[in-house]
Structures are given as structure tokens and as C-alpha cells.
Design an enzyme around this catalytic site. Structure first.
Site, PDB file in Angstrom:
ATOM      1  N   GLY A  96       0.826  -1.195   0.000  1.00 49.19           N
ATOM      2  CA  GLY A  96       0.000   0.000   0.000  1.00 49.19           C
ATOM      3  C   GLY A  96       0.866   1.252   0.000  1.00 49.19           C
ATOM      4  N   CYS A  97       0.309   2.364  -0.445  1.00 53.34           N
ATOM      5  CA  CYS A  97       1.108   3.595  -0.570  1.00 53.34           C
ATOM      6  C   CYS A  97       1.537   4.131   0.793  1.00 53.34           C
ATOM      7  CB  CYS A  97       0.341   4.650  -1.363  1.00 53.34           C
ATOM      8  SG  CYS A  97      -1.320   5.011  -0.740  1.00 53.34           S
ATOM      9  N   TYR A  98       0.594   4.282   1.721  1.00 56.53           N
ATOM     10  CA  TYR A  98       0.963   4.749   3.060  1.00 56.53           C
ATOM     11  C   TYR A  98       1.899   3.751   3.741  1.00 56.53           C
ATOM     12  CZ  TYR A  98      -2.845   8.234   2.943  1.00 56.53           C
ATOM     13  OH  TYR A  98      -3.667   9.284   2.635  1.00 56.53           O
TER      14      TYR A  98
END
Length: 315
Positions: free
Chosen positions: A116-118
Site C-alpha cells: 500500500g502507498c501509506y
């Protein structure tokens, strides 16, 4: 051996479109394309999935699980961009910068879960500290993050880019206010954490880019730590990495860390700021680059034996 055949299941979504853009001009892969009027045809998708050497799944979680069930060809390899398999047994986590053993695991994997990006930003900051024995696994952590609106998918993009607009969209907006964001399980598992971090993300009115920030008291850390020792730890951990770099002590010279400076790249920059008592650890990246599509193509390059950076822009 001919060109590897690649199929993007869910090419119409934000992540899928960006993967397609990165691959469309390449001559070292053959892109398998589904007819527009058959893109929801289960049998046609199944046929293409099993024709492919590698499949990207750019789908909601349940649809990604269903798509994996369609794989019958033992040689078909899968990169899942959804949340569905990031903590699932048998799946390799697609963050090669965690170490050469991680990179090698991705090279040989049949199933890779794209981060995931975060989570990418958080893990880049926290995993090295835990793995080097500097940060206790049970430490109470807080995470602040700001992201461009493309991270919200097609619905958020349409909302932010509508001609009439909405006044409330001009300012950053907190969300996931129950503190139960879907990236937390992978954050904890990959970093080896025993305590759930308090994660507070915000969506902002620019398209691409993000900064993930973890503040720490230096006395939370084991040993005698300073900003210099932390910077040195990160530099050593990511030595030789093409995409993850540690910013020098004087950065940022302007006193600000912008959120969208790396838009359009696959780079991730780490900042270590603060004072003699407190540290502000920041990871800056493109939420659709190293945070999604760029990372997926990087993993594909490793899995198919290409140079890791092929087709990926630098800052």
C-alpha cells in the site's frame, strides 16, 4: 524464448491505467488486451489470465481473490495491487528495498502482494529501526500522512476534478477517523510491530504525491541515538538502492517538505529532522509511483528478469 506476455486485470482503474502507461511503450513485453465490451466477461478474463506469464490484479479485494481463483496455468505469476493478499500466507511482500533476501524472494515468487502507498512510507521509516534493534517492537507510534487525491481511486478523482468542484475539497481532509485504516495490518506485520500505531491520514487537493511522517522522542530508542545516527542507519540500510535515498542533513533548506515533489517518479526520499530530543522521520513518494503502479512495475521487472529500473522514471 519470446517476450513475456503480461495482462492487466482491471486496466481501467487508476493503478491499472498507470501500469499500462508504463508498459505500453516497452518492446520487451507483450501486453494482452481484453476487448472493451468483454472486460467483465469472467471466461474471457480467465482465458487471458492463463495465457499470461504475469498478471497484474488492479481490482477491489474480493474481485482480486476471485481472480486468483481463476489461475490454472502453473506458470502464471501474479502481482496483486489490492489489499487482499498483503498479509496472506504464500504471498511475498513486494518491497525489494527491505533487503537482498526480499529482492531475491520477489525474483522467484509466483505470488507478490504490492504494498500500500501509506504502508510503503511507514515501512521505509520503521522497519529499518526495528530490524536493527533500535526501536522496540512494542513502542507506541503515531503516524501522520498527507496524500494526493488519486489515492482514493476513480470516484475521488472524479469528485476532485469535477468542473463545478466543492468548496470543502480545497483544504486537506482527515479520514479513516476510526483509526482502523486498511494499511495498518501490513504496516505491523512487515515491521514486526507488537502494538498498533495510531495512523492519521489526510487527503489533499493535489493529484499525486504523499509524505508519511513518524515523530519520535529519541529516548524511545535503544542505545544513544541522535539525528546523525538515525540518518547513518538509514543510509546504511538503503545503501545501493536505486529508488530509496536519504536526504542530507541540510534538507530541506527552505524549511518545508513538499508533498508532491516526486510526482511522476518511482523515488522515495527519507528525511530525518528534529532536535536533540525529538526526531521527525518523513518519507516522501508518489502515491501512484513507488506507492502503487511504479512499485508494481519494479516488482514485475525483478520477476521477469529485467533490470529493476526499466521503464521507471527518476526524479
Amino acid at each position: 524464448m519470446g517476450k513475456p506476455a503480461v495482462y492487466i486485470d482491471g486496466k481501467e482503474g487508476t493503478t491499472g491505467l498507470q501500469i499500462y502507461d508504463r508498459l505500453a511503450g516497452r518492446e520487451d513485453v507483450e501486453l494482452l488486451l481484453i476487448d472493451e465490451d468483454r472486460r467483465k466477461d469472467l471466461q474471457e478474463r480467465k482465458k487471458l489470465i492463463n495465457q499470461a506469464d504475469l498478471v497484474f490484479l488492479c481490482l477491489p479485494d474480493d474481485a482480486a481473490k476471485e481472480a486468483v481463483g481463476l489461475v490454472e496455468n502453473p506458470n502464471t505469476r501474479v502481482i496483486d495491487a489490492s489489499t487482499a493478499h498483503r498479509t496472506a500466507p504464500g504471498w511475498v511482500y513486494g518491497f525489494p528495498e527491505l533487503g537482498e533476501d526480499q529482492r531475491e524472494a520477489i525474483r522467484t515468487a509466483k505470488r507478490v502482494a504490492n504494498p500500500g502507498c501509506y504502508a510503503t512510507g511507514f515501512i521505509s521509516l520503521v522497519a529499518p529501526l526495528v530490524r536493527r534493534g533500535v526501536l522496540p517492537a512494542g513502542a507506541p507510534l503515531t503516524v501522520h500522512a498527507v496524500s494526493g487525491y488519486t489515492g482514493g481511486g476513480k470516484k475521488a478523482v472524479a469528485q476532485y476534478e469535477a468542473p463545478e468542484g466543492e468548496a470543502e475539497l480545497t483544504s486537506p481532509r482527515h479520514y479513516a477517523v476510526t483509526l482502523s485504516h486498511k494499511h495498518i495490518p501490513e504496516m505491523m506485520r512487515v515491521c514486526g510491530l507488537e502494538r498498533k500505531p495510531i495512523f492519521m491520514p489526510m487527503i489533499c487537493g493535489f493529484p499525486q504525491g504523499m509524505v508519511v511522517t513518524v515523530p519520535l522522542y529519541l529516548d524511545m530508542l535503544r542505545g544513544e541515538q541522535s539525528l546523525e545516527s538515525l540518518r547513518s542507519l538509514y543510509s546504511d540500510f538503503y545503501a545501493g538502492s536505486r529508488f530509496v535515498t536519504v536526504r542530507p542533513p541540510e534538507a530541506p533548506a527552505c524549511g518545508f517538505i513538499g508533498s508532491n515533489n516526486l510526482a511522476g517518479t518511482n523515488d522515495l526520499q527519507i528525511f530525518v529532522c528534529g532536535n536533540q530530543e525529538q526526531a521527525m522521520l518523513c518519507a516522501r513518494l508518489d502515491n501512484l509511483g513507488k506507492g502503487a503502479s511504479g512499485a508494481a512495475v519494479q516488482n514485475m521487472n525483478l520477476m521477469l528478469g529485467f533490470d529493476e529500473g526499466t521503464g521507471l522514471p527518476f526524479s
